[in-house]
Enzyme design. Structure first.
Site, PDB file in Angstrom:
ATOM      1  CG  ASP A 164     -11.268   6.295  -8.089  1.00  0.00           C
ATOM      2  OD1 ASP A 164     -10.384   6.328  -8.972  1.00  0.00           O
ATOM      3  OD2 ASP A 164     -11.736   5.239  -7.622  1.00  0.00           O
TER       4      ASP A 164
ATOM      5  NE  ARG B  77      -2.905  -4.425  -6.758  1.00  0.00           N
ATOM      6  CZ  ARG B  77      -3.749  -3.685  -6.054  1.00  0.00           C
ATOM      7  NH1 ARG B  77      -3.367  -2.512  -5.588  1.00  0.00           N
ATOM      8  NH2 ARG B  77      -4.988  -4.088  -5.847  1.00  0.00           N
TER       9      ARG B  77
ATOM     10  NE  ARG C  60      -3.847   0.342   0.385  1.00  0.00           N
ATOM     11  CZ  ARG C  60      -4.700   0.104  -0.620  1.00  0.00           C
ATOM     12  NH1 ARG C  60      -4.633   0.787  -1.753  1.00  0.00           N
ATOM     13  NH2 ARG C  60      -5.623  -0.829  -0.482  1.00  0.00           N
TER      14      ARG C  60
ATOM     15  CG  HIS D 105      -1.822   2.664  -8.012  1.00  0.00           C
ATOM     16  ND1 HIS D 105      -1.903   3.585  -7.003  1.00  0.00           N
ATOM     17  CD2 HIS D 105      -3.066   2.159  -8.145  1.00  0.00           C
ATOM     18  CE1 HIS D 105      -3.153   3.627  -6.542  1.00  0.00           C
ATOM     19  NE2 HIS D 105      -3.875   2.759  -7.226  1.00  0.00           N
TER      20      HIS D 105
ATOM     21  CD  GLU E 285      -3.740   5.641  -9.422  1.00  0.00           C
ATOM     22  OE1 GLU E 285      -4.290   4.800 -10.158  1.00  0.00           O
ATOM     23  OE2 GLU E 285      -4.228   5.981  -8.334  1.00  0.00           O
TER      24      GLU E 285
ATOM     25  CD  GLN F  12      -9.582  -2.548  -7.498  1.00  0.00           C
ATOM     26  OE1 GLN F  12     -10.636  -2.669  -8.111  1.00  0.00           O
ATOM     27  NE2 GLN F  12      -9.350  -1.515  -6.717  1.00  0.00           N
TER      28      GLN F  12
HETATM   29  C1  BG6 Z   1      -7.079   3.493  -8.060  1.00  0.00           C
HETATM   30  C2  BG6 Z   1      -8.502   3.215  -8.510  1.00  0.00           C
HETATM   31  O1  BG6 Z   1      -6.226   3.372  -9.150  1.00  0.00           O
HETATM   32  O2  BG6 Z   1      -6.690   2.532  -7.085  1.00  0.00           O
HETATM   33  C3  BG6 Z   1      -9.410   3.244  -7.291  1.00  0.00           C
HETATM   34  O3  BG6 Z   1      -8.900   4.174  -9.475  1.00  0.00           O
HETATM   35  C4  BG6 Z   1      -8.923   2.274  -6.248  1.00  0.00           C
HETATM   36  O4  BG6 Z   1     -10.745   2.931  -7.704  1.00  0.00           O
HETATM   37  C5  BG6 Z   1      -7.477   2.585  -5.923  1.00  0.00           C
HETATM   38  O5  BG6 Z   1      -9.736   2.388  -5.100  1.00  0.00           O
HETATM   39  C6  BG6 Z   1      -6.849   1.643  -4.880  1.00  0.00           C
HETATM   40  O6  BG6 Z   1      -7.036   0.327  -5.268  1.00  0.00           O
HETATM   41  P1  BG6 Z   1      -6.558  -0.849  -4.344  1.00  0.00           P
HETATM   42  O7  BG6 Z   1      -6.964  -2.107  -5.047  1.00  0.00           O
HETATM   43  O8  BG6 Z   1      -5.074  -0.710  -4.200  1.00  0.00           O
HETATM   44  O9  BG6 Z   1      -7.262  -0.659  -3.026  1.00  0.00           O
END
Ligand code: BG6
Length: 275
Positions: free
Chosen positions: A191, A76, A53, A146, A249, A71
């Protein structure tokens, strides 16, 4: 000396440094002029159990929710290999590689090779991703870097480079909005997926420090800050962390890129401290 075998450290003669975790090939630190430039949540898992994170997670082969897997895809949350670490005349560089493996093939049947280089120069960090289709079938993907920038206070921070761009607002669920602000100040959950922000540069300014983001072959840009309520919902995000970060990003996300067997897609970003 770095005692964590999973972390590669780059140190430049000028005193700047960068750290890259083999989990996700995630850049987790960039220190320039004795100042950390990237945000890393103090609650981030660093043991490979969850995406890191903060820093610069690499998103591939899917940005956002994915029907084949988690997601933001598997890059990653995969262990990468360090291919090379070198000292060149003007920079120090590390190169990482990820290829298909049992885990990626269980989610996504394609053969690929990702090569990711991190180059540290005075006042500059460059990250470049090369995506190669090493199989016999074409595949399509979205990809993104990101980047979590550390800011001393989100209230004093602004981001530029979006004026005139069309964007999809994932908070209000409105697509096709047009950005009319020259400088964006974030004071709520944001976002937004800016479509074809193109070769424009973005500047992230925060209390006297300005970072220029130069994108290479990444036509879109996502701006994200979870703000207070969403930060609290995330187990790996400090409750107050949203006050010290902004994600800008660089990505190819608004449409899927098709890669034929043997083709390579190269992209990246240069982060430059300009004052
Ligand atoms: C961003 C997305 O790139 O990443 C968001 O646009 C998302 O929608 C954010 O909440 C964080 O994603 P994650 O999977 O790392 O919690």
């Amino acid at each position: 000396m770095n005692m964590d075998a999973n972390v590669v450290t780059l140190i430049h003669d000028n005193g700047s440094s960068a750290k890259i975790h083999l989990f996700g090939a995630t850049v987790i630190s960039w220190i320039n002029d004795n100042t950390e430039q990237l945000f890393l949540s103090t609650l981030s898992k660093m043991d490979g159990s969850k995406a890191i994170r903060g820093g610069i997670p690499v998103v591939f082969p899917n940005f956002g929710p994915w029907s084949c897997g988690p997601q933001h895809g598997f890059a990653r949350i995969s262990w990468w290999k360090l291919q090379k670490q070198e000292k060149l005349e003007d920079c120090v560089r590390a190169t990482f590689v990820l290829e298909e493996n049992d885990h990626t093939l269980s989610l996504w049947k394609y053969r690929f090779r990702l090569t990711y280089t991190v180059e540290l120069r005075p006042q500059e960090l460059e990250t470049s991703l090369s995506i190669s289709n090493t199989g016999t079938e074409s595949f399509d993907f979205t990809a993104l870097l990101h980047t979590y920038f550390r800011v001393s206070s989100i209230k004093e921070c602004s981001v530029t480079g979006f004026e005139g761009c069309t964007y999809n607002d994932k908070v209000t669920k409105e697509d096709g909005r047009v950005e009319n602000r020259e400088k964006i100040h974030v004071d709520a959950n944001v976002d937004s997926v800016y479509i074809s922000s193109g070769t424009k540069c973005h500047f992230v300014s925060s209390q006297g420090r300005k970072i220029k983001i130069e994108k290479q072959n990444l036509k879109d840009t996502v701006l994200w800050n979870p703000w207070s309520a969403k930060a609290k919902e995330m187990s790996d995000f400090d409750d107050e962390g949203y006050l010290n970060m902004i994600c800008v990003e660089a990505g190819h996300v608004s449409e899927r890129k098709v890669l034929q067997p043997g083709e390579i897609f190269g992209c990246g970003q240069k982060l430059k401290i300009v004052n």
